[in-house]
Write a protein that holds these residues in place. Structure first.
Motif, mmCIF file in Angstrom:
data_model
loop_
_atom_site.group_PDB
_atom_site.id
_atom_site.type_symbol
_atom_site.label_atom_id
_atom_site.label_comp_id
_atom_site.label_asym_id
_atom_site.label_seq_id
_atom_site.Cartn_x
_atom_site.Cartn_y
_atom_site.Cartn_z
ATOM 1 N N GLU A 1 0.831 -1.202 0.000
ATOM 2 C CA GLU A 1 0.000 0.000 0.000
ATOM 3 C C GLU A 1 0.863 1.248 0.000
ATOM 4 O O GLU A 1 2.041 1.206 0.329
ATOM 5 C CB GLU A 1 -0.866 0.039 1.262
ATOM 6 C CG GLU A 1 -1.697 -1.194 1.491
ATOM 7 C CD GLU A 1 -2.399 -1.194 2.835
ATOM 8 O OE1 GLU A 1 -2.365 -0.159 3.544
ATOM 9 O OE2 GLU A 1 -2.986 -2.218 3.184
ATOM 10 N N PHE A 2 0.230 2.374 -0.296
ATOM 11 C CA PHE A 2 0.853 3.670 -0.090
ATOM 12 C C PHE A 2 0.762 4.008 1.398
ATOM 13 O O PHE A 2 -0.126 3.515 2.093
ATOM 14 C CB PHE A 2 0.126 4.752 -0.891
ATOM 15 C CG PHE A 2 0.215 4.578 -2.376
ATOM 16 C CD1 PHE A 2 1.427 4.692 -3.034
ATOM 17 C CD2 PHE A 2 -0.920 4.285 -3.122
ATOM 18 C CE1 PHE A 2 1.519 4.534 -4.401
ATOM 19 C CE2 PHE A 2 -0.846 4.124 -4.495
ATOM 20 C CZ PHE A 2 0.376 4.239 -5.135
ATOM 21 N N PRO A 3 1.640 4.864 1.915
ATOM 22 C CA PRO A 3 1.500 5.318 3.296
ATOM 23 C C PRO A 3 0.122 5.962 3.491
ATOM 24 O O PRO A 3 -0.343 6.735 2.651
ATOM 25 C CB PRO A 3 2.621 6.345 3.452
ATOM 26 C CG PRO A 3 3.641 5.945 2.413
ATOM 27 C CD PRO A 3 2.829 5.416 1.261
ATOM 28 N N ALA A 4 -0.513 5.630 4.604
ATOM 29 C CA ALA A 4 -1.879 6.098 4.839
ATOM 30 C C ALA A 4 -2.159 6.108 6.331
ATOM 31 O O ALA A 4 -1.422 5.524 7.122
ATOM 32 C CB ALA A 4 -2.874 5.196 4.115
ATOM 33 N N GLY A 5 -3.254 6.763 6.700
ATOM 34 C CA GLY A 5 -3.630 6.772 8.104
ATOM 35 C C GLY A 5 -4.834 7.645 8.369
ATOM 36 O O GLY A 5 -5.467 8.181 7.456
#
Length: 190
Positions: A77-81
């Motif tokens: 995944e791409f960095p996310a939050g």
């Protein structure tokens, strides 16, 4: 807006606090008088950072591999939050990218959507990150284990929705990236 489609909210009740989201029930009435009780997920807004760079003439993304408890699998995944209370989406994207990768950069908002408006009220914002610089190591939450990797853009586009890329939010991110890349062909090396 079509008034004949709007259900009016009579009341809402929190049924369950699940730490990162709440489960609510909403009693609503349709314009024709029908009534129903509906389940909603009340969640903070989310962000995705799409870190992009060129190496040896080939466009790459910075991505992460990690175990996901919902699917009991490792995903890419791409960095996310989550956006914290009182935090702007851009600030959350900058914070999450720094925490998960130690990278800073220039952020361009690509857009935002409701991840699933059938029962969720939050928004998901997507940011392209360019002109990156490694500033620190990871600063992960206690229950995170994340490997940071470099993946060619075309591989991500080709494989999204399969295998390690089995994540709907990442497909949305690639969709926003592709739309932006139509007017910025250099992002795909064209």
């Amino acid at each position: 807006m079509r008034e004949d489609l709007i259900w009016k909210t009579i009341s809402k009740k929190k049924e369950l606090d699940c730490h990162i989201f709440n489960v609510l029930t909403a009693d609503r009435c349709a314009p024709d008088g029908r009534k129903g009780t509906f389940v909603e997920i009340e969640s903070p807004d989310w962000i995705v950072a799409i870190p992009w760079f060129v190496k040896d003439g080939t466009p790459y993304f910075i991505m992460e591999e990690q175990f996901r408890h919902g699917s009991e699998s490792v995903t890419r995944e791409f960095p996310a939050g989550l956006v914290e209370k009182g935090e702007a989406a851009l600030a959350a994207a900058e914070r999450e990218l720094m925490e998960e990768t130690g990278i800073t950069g220039t952020f361009t908002e690509l857009g935002n959507v409701c991840p699933n408006n059938a029962f969720m009220s939050n928004r998901q914002s997507f940011f392209l990150v360019t002109d990156m610089e490694k500033k620190a190591g990871q600063s992960l939450d206690p229950n995170e284990t994340i490997d940071v990797i470099e993946v060619p853009v075309e591989e991500v586009i080709r494989d999204m929705g399969t295998g390690l890329y089995d994540n709907g939010i990442m497909m949305m991110a690639v969709g926003f990236f592709l739309r932006y890349a139509e007017s910025h062909p250099e992002l795909r090396g064209r």
